[in-house]
Scaffold this motif. Structure first.
Motif, PDB file in Angstrom:
ATOM      1  N   GLN A  23     -65.541  -9.835 -13.565  1.00 33.03           N
ATOM      2  CA  GLN A  23     -64.236  -9.189 -13.727  1.00 33.03           C
ATOM      3  C   GLN A  23     -63.833  -8.456 -12.448  1.00 33.03           C
ATOM      4  N   ILE A  24     -64.788  -7.779 -11.825  1.00 34.03           N
ATOM      5  CA  ILE A  24     -64.511  -7.069 -10.573  1.00 34.03           C
ATOM      6  C   ILE A  24     -64.085  -8.064  -9.495  1.00 34.03           C
ATOM      7  N   GLN A  25     -64.793  -9.188  -9.408  1.00 31.32           N
ATOM      8  CA  GLN A  25     -64.462 -10.208  -8.405  1.00 31.32           C
ATOM      9  C   GLN A  25     -63.046 -10.743  -8.626  1.00 31.32           C
ATOM     10  N   THR A  26     -62.708 -11.082  -9.865  1.00 33.57           N
ATOM     11  CA  THR A  26     -61.362 -11.578 -10.181  1.00 33.57           C
ATOM     12  C   THR A  26     -60.318 -10.543  -9.799  1.00 33.57           C
ATOM     13  N   TRP A  27     -60.569  -9.292 -10.146  1.00 35.15           N
ATOM     14  CA  TRP A  27     -59.643  -8.214  -9.823  1.00 35.15           C
ATOM     15  C   TRP A  27     -59.475  -8.099  -8.307  1.00 35.15           C
ATOM     16  N   MET A  28     -60.593  -8.146  -7.558  1.00 31.16           N
ATOM     17  CA  MET A  28     -60.527  -8.022  -6.108  1.00 31.16           C
ATOM     18  C   MET A  28     -59.708  -9.151  -5.490  1.00 31.16           C
ATOM     19  N   LYS A  29     -59.855 -10.368  -6.022  1.00 32.45           N
ATOM     20  CA  LYS A  29     -59.098 -11.505  -5.487  1.00 32.45           C
ATOM     21  C   LYS A  29     -57.597 -11.327  -5.680  1.00 32.45           C
ATOM     22  N   LEU A  30     -57.186 -10.618  -6.729  1.00 28.20           N
ATOM     23  CA  LEU A  30     -55.769 -10.407  -7.000  1.00 28.20           C
ATOM     24  C   LEU A  30     -55.160  -9.302  -6.136  1.00 28.20           C
ATOM     25  N   GLN A  31     -56.001  -8.497  -5.526  1.00 30.60           N
ATOM     26  CA  GLN A  31     -55.521  -7.385  -4.707  1.00 30.60           C
ATOM     27  C   GLN A  31     -55.242  -7.851  -3.281  1.00 30.60           C
ATOM     28  N   LYS A  32     -54.376  -7.145  -2.596  1.00 29.95           N
ATOM     29  CA  LYS A  32     -54.048  -7.458  -1.201  1.00 29.95           C
ATOM     30  C   LYS A  32     -54.937  -6.674  -0.241  1.00 29.95           C
ATOM     31  N   GLU A  65     -58.272   2.557 -20.690  1.00 30.65           N
ATOM     32  CA  GLU A  65     -58.603   1.755 -21.860  1.00 30.65           C
ATOM     33  C   GLU A  65     -59.488   0.602 -21.385  1.00 30.65           C
ATOM     34  N   GLN A  66     -59.105  -0.647 -21.590  1.00 27.27           N
ATOM     35  CA  GLN A  66     -59.943  -1.771 -21.143  1.00 27.27           C
ATOM     36  C   GLN A  66     -59.468  -2.373 -19.824  1.00 27.27           C
ATOM     37  N   GLU A  67     -58.452  -1.789 -19.217  1.00 26.39           N
ATOM     38  CA  GLU A  67     -57.897  -2.352 -17.990  1.00 26.39           C
ATOM     39  C   GLU A  67     -58.539  -1.737 -16.749  1.00 26.39           C
ATOM     40  N   LEU A  68     -58.998  -2.591 -15.850  1.00 26.93           N
ATOM     41  CA  LEU A  68     -59.600  -2.155 -14.602  1.00 26.93           C
ATOM     42  C   LEU A  68     -58.503  -1.713 -13.636  1.00 26.93           C
ATOM     43  N   LEU A  69     -58.578  -0.452 -13.206  1.00 26.30           N
ATOM     44  CA  LEU A  69     -57.596   0.093 -12.266  1.00 26.30           C
ATOM     45  C   LEU A  69     -58.104   0.121 -10.838  1.00 26.30           C
ATOM     46  N   GLY A  70     -59.446   0.205 -10.683  1.00 30.39           N
ATOM     47  CA  GLY A  70     -59.958   0.318  -9.330  1.00 30.39           C
ATOM     48  C   GLY A  70     -61.470   0.430  -9.283  1.00 30.39           C
ATOM     49  N   ILE A  71     -61.971   0.583  -8.053  1.00 32.41           N
ATOM     50  CA  ILE A  71     -63.407   0.717  -7.816  1.00 32.41           C
ATOM     51  C   ILE A  71     -63.645   1.760  -6.730  1.00 32.41           C
ATOM     52  N   ILE A  72     -64.822   2.378  -6.807  1.00 37.72           N
ATOM     53  CA  ILE A  72     -65.248   3.380  -5.833  1.00 37.72           C
ATOM     54  C   ILE A  72     -66.718   3.119  -5.536  1.00 37.72           C
ATOM     55  N   LYS A  73     -67.079   3.205  -4.267  1.00 35.76           N
ATOM     56  CA  LYS A  73     -68.481   3.021  -3.898  1.00 35.76           C
ATOM     57  C   LYS A  73     -68.852   4.101  -2.892  1.00 35.76           C
ATOM     58  N   GLY A  74     -70.082   4.608  -3.010  1.00 34.91           N
ATOM     59  CA  GLY A  74     -70.515   5.630  -2.073  1.00 34.91           C
ATOM     60  C   GLY A  74     -71.952   6.048  -2.301  1.00 34.91           C
ATOM     61  N   ARG A  75     -72.272   7.224  -1.772  1.00 26.77           N
ATOM     62  CA  ARG A  75     -73.655   7.699  -1.801  1.00 26.77           C
ATOM     63  C   ARG A  75     -73.671   9.224  -1.742  1.00 26.77           C
ATOM     64  N   LEU A  76     -74.609   9.809  -2.487  1.00 25.97           N
ATOM     65  CA  LEU A  76     -74.876  11.237  -2.353  1.00 25.97           C
ATOM     66  C   LEU A  76     -76.095  11.411  -1.469  1.00 25.97           C
ATOM     67  N   GLU A  77     -76.064  12.433  -0.643  1.00 24.91           N
ATOM     68  CA  GLU A  77     -77.201  12.758   0.200  1.00 24.91           C
ATOM     69  C   GLU A  77     -77.617  14.183  -0.141  1.00 24.91           C
ATOM     70  N   PHE A  78     -78.814  14.296  -0.703  1.00 16.76           N
ATOM     71  CA  PHE A  78     -79.317  15.590  -1.133  1.00 16.76           C
ATOM     72  C   PHE A  78     -80.064  16.249   0.011  1.00 16.76           C
ATOM     73  N   LYS A  79     -79.385  17.178   0.628  1.00 18.28           N
ATOM     74  CA  LYS A  79     -79.955  17.967   1.715  1.00 18.28           C
ATOM     75  C   LYS A  79     -79.313  19.338   1.625  1.00 18.28           C
ATOM     76  N   ASN A  80     -79.374  20.120   2.644  1.00 22.62           N
ATOM     77  CA  ASN A  80     -78.793  21.445   2.558  1.00 22.62           C
ATOM     78  C   ASN A  80     -77.714  21.615   3.610  1.00 22.62           C
ATOM     79  N   PRO A  81     -76.449  21.534   3.251  1.00 21.60           N
ATOM     80  CA  PRO A  81     -75.858  21.365   1.922  1.00 21.60           C
ATOM     81  C   PRO A  81     -75.776  19.877   1.529  1.00 21.60           C
ATOM     82  N   ASN A  82     -75.589  19.645   0.231  1.00 21.62           N
ATOM     83  CA  ASN A  82     -75.472  18.270  -0.286  1.00 21.62           C
ATOM     84  C   ASN A  82     -74.164  17.637   0.159  1.00 21.62           C
TER      85      ASN A  82
END
Length: 168
Positions: A23-32, A65-82
């Motif tokens: 589903q994510i792949q199909t959605w990505m293909k439809l985006q510009k 609801e059941q409609e995919l609006l978007g995606i987010i990808k990232g990372r947390l780094e636990f150090k001081n400060p996080n």
């Protein structure tokens, strides 16, 4: 994978599961917003597995609801400060508005602040992507560094801009 479950208004932000990838792949293909290589299912599976095996990474879907609006990808780094790094944030072309984008990102940043004590938020964008630059500036991010010729898209090199927001 870092477990994220965030609900507000009629929006649900949660982890992408392996079964979501077609589903994510199909959605990505439809985006510009994506180059062809990014929409390859095998490449998408690799990015999913990278996140899945790392306890600090997140790969999230944004649903209404059941409609995919978007995606987010990232990372947390636990150090001081996080720190939290937002590697990418995409909203469906037909739903992309300043209010929705801002609300989603503010809710996510607040979630990381409250749940994981994150004080520093960073992102990276293509330097000459004015729309992204304005979006991140509008929610309190400032440019902190530029990396020359970091991205290669369709044979053209582009600079990367690193932006940062520090919670006080």
């Amino acid at each position: 994978m870092l477990d994220v479950e965030l609900r507000f208004n009629d929006i649900n932000i949660s982890n992408i599961k392996k079964s979501d990838l077609p589903q994510i792949q199909t959605w990505m293909k439809l985006q510009k917003q994506f180059v062809h290589d990014e929409t390859d299912l095998e490449e998408l599976k690799e990015r999913f597995l990278e996140s899945y095996i790392s306890e600090c990474e997140f790969f999230l879907k944004i649903n209404r609801e059941q409609e995919l609006l978007g995606i987010i990808k990232g990372r947390l780094e636990f150090k001081n400060p996080n720190e939290a790094w937002i590697w990418y944030f995409y909203i469906d072309d037909k739903y992309r508005t300043a209010n929705l984008n801002n609300k989603i990102m503010e809710e996510l940043l607040n979630y990381f602040l409250c749940e994981y004590d994150v004080d520093i938020f960073c992102t990276r964008i293509i330097k000459n992507d004015r729309e992204s630059l304005e979006f991140w500036k509008n929610i309190g991010f400032k440019s902190v560094r530029m990396v020359k010729d970091f991205y290669s898209i369709n044979g053209k090199y582009m600079d990367m801009l690193i932006m940062k927001r520090v919670e006080v």
